[in-house]
Design an enzyme around this catalytic site. Structure first.
Site, PDB file in Angstrom:
ATOM      1  N   HIS A 299       0.964  -0.987   0.002  1.00  0.00           N
ATOM      2  CA  HIS A 299       0.201  -0.017  -0.029  1.00  0.00           C
ATOM      3  C   HIS A 299       0.644   1.342  -0.054  1.00  0.00           C
ATOM      4  O   HIS A 299       1.688   1.476   1.040  1.00  0.00           O
ATOM      5  CB  HIS A 299      -0.868  -0.022   1.230  1.00  0.00           C
ATOM      6  CG  HIS A 299      -1.981   0.881   1.523  1.00  0.00           C
ATOM      7  ND1 HIS A 299      -3.019   0.967   0.530  1.00  0.00           N
ATOM      8  CD2 HIS A 299      -2.057   2.100   2.229  1.00  0.00           C
ATOM      9  CE1 HIS A 299      -3.683   2.032   0.893  1.00  0.00           C
ATOM     10  NE2 HIS A 299      -3.131   2.831   1.859  1.00  0.00           N
ATOM     11  N   ASP A 301       0.708   5.249   0.185  1.00  0.00           N
ATOM     12  CA  ASP A 301      -0.312   6.355   0.213  1.00  0.00           C
ATOM     13  C   ASP A 301       0.316   7.252  -0.506  1.00  0.00           C
ATOM     14  O   ASP A 301       1.636   7.605  -0.480  1.00  0.00           O
ATOM     15  CB  ASP A 301      -0.271   6.683   1.925  1.00  0.00           C
ATOM     16  CG  ASP A 301      -1.393   5.927   2.686  1.00  0.00           C
ATOM     17  OD1 ASP A 301      -2.303   5.400   2.141  1.00  0.00           O
ATOM     18  OD2 ASP A 301      -0.584   5.513   3.909  1.00  0.00           O
ATOM     19  N   ASP A 412      -7.949   0.916   2.493  1.00  0.00           N
ATOM     20  CA  ASP A 412      -7.526   1.560   3.745  1.00  0.00           C
ATOM     21  C   ASP A 412      -8.519   2.900   3.779  1.00  0.00           C
ATOM     22  O   ASP A 412      -8.351   3.871   4.693  1.00  0.00           O
ATOM     23  CB  ASP A 412      -6.095   2.018   3.398  1.00  0.00           C
ATOM     24  CG  ASP A 412      -5.649   2.747   4.568  1.00  0.00           C
ATOM     25  OD1 ASP A 412      -5.785   2.596   5.576  1.00  0.00           O
ATOM     26  OD2 ASP A 412      -4.712   3.895   4.348  1.00  0.00           O
ATOM     27  N   HIS A 627      -7.213   9.003  -0.066  1.00  0.00           N
ATOM     28  CA  HIS A 627      -7.618   8.811   1.067  1.00  0.00           C
ATOM     29  C   HIS A 627      -7.267   9.415   2.185  1.00  0.00           C
ATOM     30  O   HIS A 627      -7.615   9.243   3.389  1.00  0.00           O
ATOM     31  CB  HIS A 627      -8.052   7.400   1.383  1.00  0.00           C
ATOM     32  CG  HIS A 627      -6.926   6.615   1.534  1.00  0.00           C
ATOM     33  ND1 HIS A 627      -6.518   5.754   0.299  1.00  0.00           N
ATOM     34  CD2 HIS A 627      -6.046   6.416   2.456  1.00  0.00           C
ATOM     35  CE1 HIS A 627      -5.502   5.145   0.763  1.00  0.00           C
ATOM     36  NE2 HIS A 627      -5.264   5.444   1.878  1.00  0.00           N
TER      37      HIS A 627
HETATM   38 ZN   LIG Z   1      -3.632   4.579   2.984  1.00  0.00          ZN
END
Ligand SMILES: [Zn+2]
Length: 1081
Positions: A299, A301, A412, A627
């Site tokens: 993941h 971000d 997430d 997000h």
């Molecule tokens: Zn995230």
């Protein structure tokens, strides 16, 4: 074999606890017995930085003093630095162990030269390792191809497996970013960053590892985990403990060859013979169903505790490591989401993209997944933006990989709007993955595998990995938890385990792949007490397996409506400026598409639709809906230097492009007369702005205690003491809309309240239940005066002191009404919060209303979501703060109140109280979040009857306030490009040009090419079958209903009226249906 008659050697039953605890000693890298256990043998040889065999030179990339952390001089392209080096323009210095590098967000390059000593006498098969730890993030770059090889981040990622070199000499670069995997937080990762952090070189070693000893380390780790973690009633648990103890008994720290004997013992007694290869997944009992499907991911971000600028580097570090790992492990598969990240990679490292990533995609090891532009928030993006997440995501994947994703991948994100299933299905996606609801802090979500039915009933086959993480380490316990915590086992007992370092990127490691082979081998050998783990099946195959075993999903339970996240409720409010500019950007680009589409359809020879520019603008809007960005959970750098300037630029560029289109219109008229247009059309009202007021004026009167505003419809009283609104009366019916007698707010509407806001953790993310009951009313106004008193509008200005240096200036206005539409009358409020300087306080504004209903309605994308106004169950309690778009409405049978807003998303309605959330003041991860001054517009719209399309229309018009002018002679033809008649609950929300049209030459064109076409998006807004007719003056030849990617669904019949030269397209919509039509000329 014979049984001895006399026992001369009595044996004891081992004490379980002691024999289990002993196991920790064997592979413990610290402790008292390291030298007497396996760690002694991990390396044959190791040489640390010695300036003889290991030479490391460093070069700090210079940057302008005070340049921003995202300034390009902080992160120059590789080709630039290596080019300069080849030209001899870089001054390198010798590095030493413990030397500090920094400061935060800068870049340090290293040049590494290795000379393997002759006396190492390597065999052909010896695999050497470069072991590097500078505790920051780094990537190894091949000096010849400039392709990345692998990445470092300290901790579990320190090793680069050196390729074979006959002469024993190596040379490569390491580019390091001076930040950790989780940024530069001071004290804790989620604290504001220290911009002056330095990273120390701890390790730069060449190593000839003892691979046998390292393999035994993994063997022993997994079997001893089985001894600890398998259930107590299984023989497999006890045998694992016994065998591990035997291994420790036969291990001899003076004899390296004992390692082999230990391994053989484990292979003979607990593993199968395939443990060391990918073949392990092709053996075992085929009749036993798979418990756990392992899938690699990392993941990343797109911004969080680091800026977008650093994410661009995280991508190449993370993904290059994975491509390298795939060479070694043929079973290994990896999924990566977010088209934006692929786009950045393609821009920064096109050669790596083509030469390394694409081949791994073709070999079914590297899978783009998700179908959206970024892993976006789904609560706050506007309707069209949420649709475009998929439009651009899927079109990007189609363009660069030839296929789209069928899985919306969102592990997430903080909650999932009820509109997601319909938009996914309209975008070729029928499956969904998340796990975030496992973070709920009130109720435990009841399903692992289920059908998620959205607002209109459209469903997605949904899986939440039962291990409750997307960053599993592939520990034995991770596999076990995935198997045991499955909440839907009665229907489908298998689960996904998403493994790989994540959040800051990283991804799976060699160790994880090795561990998984051991775990599978154990289950091949010992039956299914050890879960059967599968690696090498795609996500598609996993979801197909669900369908095959659940009668195409019909056996699975259904969850209807939004997947409300019972956590992070502060994210509807944190970082007010970003949210405000986001709303403004979405509206401005809507206006641009509206005007540019019409202009390009009317004057094709004079105006080319700016497709590329519009797409670039959309990409930036969608990027900021990541997000952590839009929800407000990033560090300050992201907002100050990236998101806010980016959104501001979007608004300005939209305005410029609108002016260009309007110029074309102006050039086509000789007359100087102009007429204002709106960029929305409604079936029940004129699309022209009403520019003058022909009717009764608004009145304002002042008495000793109150100021009263009134027009033909409403009488509004404002207390001169508190400044709040104490009465709103409908003059036709004499109905009072406020309730000051009951409930906790007895002050009035537009009443400001300060709540204490100290969540348990995660300051920017969370506001907690207990905050709701810890509050202070700001009910002593400093000033209450009439500030405007004209025929058209009357206003009262109220000044309320908040704290030292902070004031609220709120202006309550009532406008004159036309008799014809006096039912549209509302109370318009503009609030300026001057110098908000609070610490852990939450500012809200309240409206106590004389309404009672079990549910309130909140606008969401293309529709409404109803939520409880009571606290019956813990599920109702959890929704103490919810997300709303342009309006929230609280209605009973006879009447109701809608609250409109221009830039807010947090709301709550309980009992008789409606409450709009205005500003928070968290101190981490951005220490200055929301400090300063803010402007907010909102309105109170009291109405007869229940929630109706008037609220929908007025809330739109409250937001779409920009005025544009076209020549009066062109007004009619411009207006008649598209109109709508029929049911007023159907909204014509957007128009745009067909992306694949020949004349616009879009960078996202992929499909069949029309000469010219216009896409018209409509939706049913309140929940009911409806009919409308679209009317156009364009000479259309064909109309097709299209999906969200603009693929044809069906041909639509239409009629042409030769007298009026318009075409009429009758349309029926289901409740909450979003539908798009392509009108081709
Ligand atoms: Zn995230």
């Amino acid at each position: 074999m014979s049984y001895e008659r006399v026992n001369y050697d009595p044996t004891f039953k081992p004490v379980q606890g002691i024999y289990e605890n002993r196991l920790r000693q064997f592979i413990n890298n610290g402790g008292d017995y390291k030298d007497l256990n396996l760690p002694k043998f991990y390396d044959y040889k190791r040489i640390s930085l010695d300036r003889n065999h290991v030479k490391v030179y460093w070069y700090q990339v210079p940057f302008e003093k005070n340049s921003s952390p995202v300034s390009p001089d902080k992160r120059p392209p590789w080709s630039e630095v290596i080019g300069n080096d080849k030209a001899g323009k870089i001054y390198w210095q010798e590095a030493s162990i413990n030397q500090p590098f920094g400061p935060s967000w800068s870049t340090t390059w290293f040049k590494v030269e290795l000379h393997i000593p002759k006396d190492w006498m390597l065999n052909e098969n010896d695999q050497l390792v470069f072991d590097w730890d500078c505790s920051n993030e780094g990537v190894v770059i091949d000096p010849n191809t400039l392709n990345p090889k692998t990445a470092f981040s300290g901790g579990d990622r320190t090793e680069y497996l050196l390729p074979k070199a006959d002469d024993g000499k190596y040379f490569f670069y390491v580019e390091t970013g001076n930040n950790g995997m989780f940024g530069c937080g001071e004290g804790s990762d989620i604290n504001p960053p220290n911009d002056n952090r330095y990273f120390h070189l701890k390790k730069a070693d060449i190593v000839l590892p003892d691979w046998e000893a390292r393999a035994l380390y993994i063997d022993f780790w997994m079997v001893s985990d089985a001894a600890r973690e398998l259930p107590g009633d299984s023989w497999q648990k006890h045998q694992a403990r016994t065998i591990c103890n035997k291994v420790m008994d036969i291990f001899d720290p003076k004899d390296r060859s004992s390692v082999k004997r230990c391994r053989n013992l484990l292979k003979n007694e607990y593993f199968d013979k395939y443990v060391d290869s990918a073949d392990v997944y092709r053996h075992g009992n085929e009749d036993i169903l798979t418990d756990v499907y392992g899938m690699g991911n990392c993941h990343i971000d797109t911004a969080w505790l680091w800026p977008f600028a650093e994410t661009r580097r995280k991508i190449v570090r993370s993904w290059s490591s994975q491509c390298t790992l795939m060479e070694e492990y043929p079973e290994y598969q990896f999924v990566a989401s977010q088209a934006q990240q692929f786009k950045w990679l393609l821009e920064d490292h096109p050669r790596f993209f083509k030469e390394c990533l694409i081949p791994k995609f073709q070999q079914n090891q590297f899978f783009p997944i998700g179908g959206s532009w970024v892993e976006n928030d789904t609560n706050m993006p506007g309707s069209e933006a949420l649709a475009r997440q998929f439009f651009f995501g899927q079109r990007f994947f189609l363009k660069h990989f030839g296929s789209k994703s069928t899985v919306f991948w969102l592990p997430d994100t903080f909650g999932y709007s009820s509109q997601v299933p319909q938009l996914c299905q309209l975008s070729g996606i029928d499956k969904f993955l998340t796990q975030k609801l496992s973070w709920n802090n009130i109720n435990s979500f009841p399903h692992s595998t289920f059908n998620w039915a959205g607002l209109d009933g459209t469903q997605l086959l949904t899986h939440m990995p039962p291990g409750n993480t997307y960053t599993a380490d592939s520990h034995f316990g991770d596999v076990l938890r995935t198997a045991k915590q499955n909440k839907t086992s009665e229907y489908y007992g298998s689960g996904l385990m998403l493994y790989g370092k994540g959040d800051g990127g990283g991804g799976p490691t060699r160790e994880m792949l090795e561990k998984m082979r051991r775990i599978r081998s154990m289950s091949n050998r010992n039956g299914n007490v050890v879960p059967k783990l599968e690696v090498g099946k795609t996500i598609e195959e996993f979801y197909d397996d669900i369908l095959a075993r659940t009668d195409n999903g019909k056996d699975l339970p259904t969850w209807s409506g939004e997947l409300y996240f019972e956590f992070h409720r502060g994210t509807y409010t944190s970082q007010a400026n970003t949210k405000r500019l986001m709303r403004f950007s979405e509206i401005k680009i809507h206006d641009l598409e509206w005007i540019a589409t019409k202009t390009s359809m009317l004057f094709p020879d004079q105006y080319i639709y700016p497709a590329k520019e519009i797409n670039d603008l959309w990409e930036n809007i969608l990027l900021c809906q990541f997000h952590d960005v839009l929800p407000g959970s990033c560090i300050e750098i992201v907002y100050k230097h990236e998101a806010l300037p980016m959104l501001q630029a979007v608004i300005e560029k939209c305005a410029d492009l609108i002016i260009e289109a309007l110029k074309v219109l102006k050039n086509n008229s000789k007359s100087q007369n102009i007429k204002p247009i709106k960029t929305l059309v409604w079936s029940d009202s004129d699309s022209a702005f009403v520019s003058s007021v022909e009717e009764s004026a608004v009145k304002v009167t002042e008495a000793s205690e109150y100021i009263t505003l009134s027009n033909e419809k409403l009488k509004v009283m404002i207390s001169k003491q508190s400044g709040s609104i104490t009465s709103i009366i409908d003059l036709d019916t004499e109905v009072e809309y406020l309730d000051l007698k009951n409930g906790r707010n007895k002050h009035g509407a537009n009443q400001f309240v300060i709540f204490d806001d100290k969540p348990l953790s995660w300051q920017a993310w969370d506001t907690e239940l207990y905050s709701v009951n810890q509050y202070t009313y700001l009910n002593k106004a400093e000033t209450v005066v009439i500030s405007e008193n004209s025929k058209d509008k009357a206003s009262v200005k109220v000044i309320i002191p908040v704290e030292e240096g902070c004031k609220i200036i709120t202006t309550i206005s009532l406008s004159a009404t036309l008799n014809s539409n006096k039912d549209d009358s509302f109370i318009d409020i503009h609030t300026h919060v001057d110098n908000w300087n609070a610490r852990n306080k939450f500012l809200k504004v309240e409206f106590p209303v004389k309404v009672r209903s079990d549910f309130a309605s909140y606008e969401t994308q293309f529709g409404i979501t109803r939520r409880p106004t009571h606290y019956n169950t813990s599920w109702d309690v959890a929704k103490f703060e919810v997300c709303s778009h342009k309006f929230a409405d609280y209605s009973e049978y006879n009447k109701g109140v809608s609250i409109f807003n221009d830039s807010k998303f947090g709301f709550s309605t309980h009992g008789n109280l409606m409450r709009l959330s205005i500003l928070r003041s968290p101190k981490a991860p951005d220490a200055h979040a929301d400090m300063g001054s803010h402007d907010i517009r909102y309105a109170i719209y009291p109405h007869a009857g229940a929630l109706s399309s008037t609220t929908v229309r007025l809330a739109h018009e409250f937001n779409y306030i920009h005025r544009y002018e076209v020549p009066a002679t062109i007004y009619d033809s411009f207006d008649q490009v598209i109109k709508i008649t029929g049911d007023s609950n159907v909204v014509l929300s957007n128009i745009k040009r067909g992306e694949d049209d020949v004349d616009i030459n879009s960078n996202y064109a992929i499909g069949q090419h029309e000469k010219r076409s216009m896409i018209v998006r409509v939706y049913e807004s309140l929940g009911g079958d409806s009919s409308v007719v679209l009317k156009t003056s364009l000479p259309i030849k064909k109309v097709v209903k299209v999906d969200n990617l603009e693929n044809e669904i069906e041909v639509v019949t239409f009629t042409s009226n030769s007298k009026t030269s318009t075409a009429e397209i009758p349309i029926n919509l289901n409740a909450f249906e979003v539908a798009s039509y392509k009108l081709c000329v």
